[in-house]
Design a protein around this motif. Structure first.
Motif, PDB file in Angstrom:
ATOM      1  N   SER A  34     -44.918  -4.053   1.925  1.00  0.00           N
ATOM      2  CA  SER A  34     -45.087  -2.849   1.115  1.00  0.00           C
ATOM      3  C   SER A  34     -43.740  -2.224   0.747  1.00  0.00           C
ATOM      4  O   SER A  34     -43.640  -1.516  -0.257  1.00  0.00           O
ATOM      5  CB  SER A  34     -45.966  -1.824   1.832  1.00  0.00           C
ATOM      6  OG  SER A  34     -45.298  -1.271   2.945  1.00  0.00           O
ATOM      7  N   TYR A  35     -42.690  -2.484   1.520  1.00  0.00           N
ATOM      8  CA  TYR A  35     -41.364  -1.969   1.183  1.00  0.00           C
ATOM      9  C   TYR A  35     -40.813  -2.764   0.014  1.00  0.00           C
ATOM     10  O   TYR A  35     -40.757  -3.983   0.049  1.00  0.00           O
ATOM     11  CB  TYR A  35     -40.420  -2.034   2.382  1.00  0.00           C
ATOM     12  CG  TYR A  35     -40.815  -1.087   3.485  1.00  0.00           C
ATOM     13  CD1 TYR A  35     -40.787   0.287   3.273  1.00  0.00           C
ATOM     14  CD2 TYR A  35     -41.226  -1.553   4.718  1.00  0.00           C
ATOM     15  CE1 TYR A  35     -41.157   1.169   4.275  1.00  0.00           C
ATOM     16  CE2 TYR A  35     -41.608  -0.685   5.726  1.00  0.00           C
ATOM     17  CZ  TYR A  35     -41.565   0.666   5.495  1.00  0.00           C
ATOM     18  OH  TYR A  35     -41.932   1.542   6.482  1.00  0.00           O
ATOM     19  N   ARG A  49     -41.781   2.029  -1.825  1.00  0.00           N
ATOM     20  CA  ARG A  49     -42.802   1.198  -1.192  1.00  0.00           C
ATOM     21  C   ARG A  49     -44.026   1.118  -2.089  1.00  0.00           C
ATOM     22  O   ARG A  49     -44.244   1.997  -2.931  1.00  0.00           O
ATOM     23  CB  ARG A  49     -43.162   1.742   0.182  1.00  0.00           C
ATOM     24  CG  ARG A  49     -43.612   3.167   0.191  1.00  0.00           C
ATOM     25  CD  ARG A  49     -43.841   3.723   1.591  1.00  0.00           C
ATOM     26  NE  ARG A  49     -43.894   5.160   1.561  1.00  0.00           N
ATOM     27  CZ  ARG A  49     -44.906   5.871   1.099  1.00  0.00           C
ATOM     28  NH1 ARG A  49     -45.983   5.262   0.640  1.00  0.00           N
ATOM     29  NH2 ARG A  49     -44.865   7.182   1.092  1.00  0.00           N
TER      30      ARG A  49
END
Length: 127
Positions: A66-67, A20
């Protein structure tokens, strides 16, 4: 109490790492980002050649930007964490990682490029 028939008799347990982007990831010039990405990909390709990383790839169209990607490792979580911490993008602060065991119904996963079994077969502890 009888066993719940909705719980599999056995599980295949593999080590999963989710990459992430941390909120405080440093901003880098485009040329440095390109060079860092090349080192990140080379590092992961080497883990794949060594048979440690058996499945790997980025996320696209995810609900949380964010991943960045997911990897399945052919080692225990502690070793996967050690190897993930050495990834050039992690060292540079552009990526962070979460390590976990993933339990799936026995026989539901296959890694044909791994050259052998990945993870281990387990049963849930008896109550």
């Amino acid at each position: 109490m009888p066993r719940n028939p909705d719980i599999p008799d056995a599980f295949d347990v593999v080590t999963v790492v989710v990459l992430r982007r941390p909120a405080d990831a440093p901003d880098l010039p485009e040329d440095e980002l390109d060079a860092l990405q090349a080192r990140h990909l080379a590092y992961r390709a080497e883990l794949r050649r060594r048979g440690i990383l058996v499945a790997n790839g980025p996320f696209l169209e995810q609900s949380d930007e964010s991943y960045r990607g997911l990897s399945v490792f052919a080692c225990d979580p502690a070793e996967a964490a050690r190897l993930s911490a050495a990834d050039p993008s992690v060292v540079a602060g552009r990526l962070a990682y979460d390590v976990m065991e993933w339990w799936t119904a026995a026989g539901s996963l296959a890694f044909p490029l791994a050259g052998g079994p990945v993870g281990e077969r387990r049963r849930l502890p008896e109550d």
